[in-house]
Design a protein around this motif. Structure first.
Motif, PDB file in Angstrom:
ATOM      1  N   TYR A  65      40.564  54.682  92.191  1.00  0.00           N
ATOM      2  CA  TYR A  65      40.386  56.104  92.488  1.00  0.00           C
ATOM      3  C   TYR A  65      39.250  56.355  93.469  1.00  0.00           C
ATOM      4  N   ILE A  66      38.366  55.386  93.643  1.00  0.00           N
ATOM      5  CA  ILE A  66      37.260  55.542  94.591  1.00  0.00           C
ATOM      6  C   ILE A  66      37.284  54.361  95.556  1.00  0.00           C
ATOM      7  N   ASP A  67      36.554  54.509  96.652  1.00  0.00           N
ATOM      8  CA  ASP A  67      36.641  53.543  97.749  1.00  0.00           C
ATOM      9  C   ASP A  67      35.746  52.322  97.476  1.00  0.00           C
ATOM     10  N   ALA A 111      45.949  47.456  86.075  1.00  0.00           N
ATOM     11  CA  ALA A 111      46.229  47.104  84.671  1.00  0.00           C
ATOM     12  C   ALA A 111      45.901  48.267  83.766  1.00  0.00           C
ATOM     13  N   LEU A 115      33.426  47.867  90.885  1.00  0.00           N
ATOM     14  CA  LEU A 115      32.670  49.084  90.542  1.00  0.00           C
ATOM     15  C   LEU A 115      31.174  48.794  90.568  1.00  0.00           C
ATOM     16  N   ARG A 131      36.673  51.675  79.402  1.00  0.00           N
ATOM     17  CA  ARG A 131      36.895  53.012  79.977  1.00  0.00           C
ATOM     18  C   ARG A 131      36.438  53.074  81.432  1.00  0.00           C
ATOM     19  N   TYR A 132      35.384  52.347  81.734  1.00  0.00           N
ATOM     20  CA  TYR A 132      34.857  52.310  83.103  1.00  0.00           C
ATOM     21  C   TYR A 132      35.897  51.678  84.030  1.00  0.00           C
ATOM     22  N   ASP A 166      39.234  51.112  83.527  1.00  0.00           N
ATOM     23  CA  ASP A 166      40.527  51.792  83.627  1.00  0.00           C
ATOM     24  C   ASP A 166      40.395  53.249  84.058  1.00  0.00           C
ATOM     25  N   GLY A 167      39.264  53.878  83.730  1.00  0.00           N
ATOM     26  CA  GLY A 167      39.069  55.285  84.109  1.00  0.00           C
ATOM     27  C   GLY A 167      38.941  55.462  85.608  1.00  0.00           C
ATOM     28  N   LEU A 168      38.551  54.402  86.313  1.00  0.00           N
ATOM     29  CA  LEU A 168      38.490  54.455  87.778  1.00  0.00           C
ATOM     30  C   LEU A 168      39.640  53.666  88.401  1.00  0.00           C
ATOM     31  N   PHE A 186      29.920  48.754  94.023  1.00  0.00           N
ATOM     32  CA  PHE A 186      29.865  50.128  94.549  1.00  0.00           C
ATOM     33  C   PHE A 186      28.532  50.797  94.189  1.00  0.00           C
ATOM     34  N   ARG A 187      27.995  50.438  93.029  1.00  0.00           N
ATOM     35  CA  ARG A 187      26.800  51.150  92.529  1.00  0.00           C
ATOM     36  C   ARG A 187      25.856  50.140  91.859  1.00  0.00           C
TER      37      ARG A 187
END
Lengths: 194, 194
Positions: free
Chosen positions: B3-5, B194, B16, B147-148, B150-152, B19-20
């Protein structure tokens, strides 16, 4: 009563952190990085997301602790924090924050509950990739913190006046090791299992 | 598609984290403190708890990544890891670990699902307070990590041969910053969400 032998003078997660400092350090570092940052989302907005997810998870200690942090950053506007807890769609907050709270609510249900349209909606309201990243991770992190606090039946002070006092400390000093030091102000002797 | 680049050459949580990096550091420190410790619970037992919770949360990337770590520590016994995923009560593991997996499964549902009798049962099978603490926190942490991831909508390699390779790296080097460095072996170009 807590399920393990923790310091009864420390409330909630603080007692668990004092029990195991090796894991307390990364947990407090995570809270500091996620909740004290001001890029994109303000500290108040970050604490509102944390409060909302903790409220959905019915974690009394966390939703009150972080709710009071939000109150602190919002110059005492407790009504707004309550409105976000109970019905954020009609609260006096930005459309961007409403879209992010929707994503946070989905994360609380499970990672796969977040749908492309929830993300598109947030982007339509000017949420950046970093805002979306931070929202998902704050919501996910509180699904951890809430389970940690309640899964070990840690105690939550019943004396509600203790929450603003501790919130003020965190607002001033951050989520450093002082939050699980026994040298800090002690919880009320009257406690409830929240 | 995420969902994010994020960097498409990195799989799952690694993309992820890259990214951060500010939040990646405490997240990897937490994994290191919880999963690489050998006090009370072995590394294999810790990874089995992580795998079981990730399986319950239907997080393909996490239950395969941590399942392969457990396989590594169990000298290649993939059958045992599969047995824990699918029916730990009948798996060839200690009664203590069964009692702790029961607690982990309760934490996955929610903190308040953990009942005094679940804790008493674990203590009856020689679980210490520290074992119980670590079990609850590992289970809670994977409710965050899952959640991190799969939520993204981060990507998970479809090429299953990549999981044992990455697991071997982590078994040897731990959960340090190398896990989200782009200099590490890259994910398969064929990826699935997934």
């Amino acid at each position: 009563m807590p399920y393990i032998d923790v310091d009864k003078n420390l409330p909630g997660i603080r007692s668990l952190m004092a029990f195991r400092p090796e894991t307390a350090k990364p947990l407090s570092d995570l809270a500091e990085a996620l909740l004290r940052d001001n890029t994109g989302l303000s500290r108040a907005e970050r604490e509102l997301i944390a409060t909302y997810v903790s409220y959905l998870n019915d974690c009394f200690y966390c939703h009150n602790s972080h709710g009071e942090l939000a109150v602190c950053y919002l110059d005492g506007n407790r009504e707004l924090v309550d409105a976000v807890r109970k019905d954020y769609r009609n609260a006096d907050i930005s459309e961007k924050l409403k879209a992010l709270l929707q994503i946070a609510g989905k994360v609380q249900q499970g990672g796969k509950s977040v749908l492309p349209e929830n993300i598109e909606n947030a982007k339509r309201h000017q949420a950046t990739d970093r805002d979306i990243h931070d929202t998902v991770l704050i919501a996910a992190a509180f699904c951890m913190f809430n389970r940690y606090v309640d899964g070990l039946a840690s105690t939550a002070p019943k004396d509600m006046s203790s929450y603003p006092l501790r919130a003020k400390q965190v607002a001033e000093n951050g989520y450093g090791p002082h939050i699980y030091s026994t040298a800090q102000p002690q919880a009320s002797s009257e406690e409830i299992h929240a």
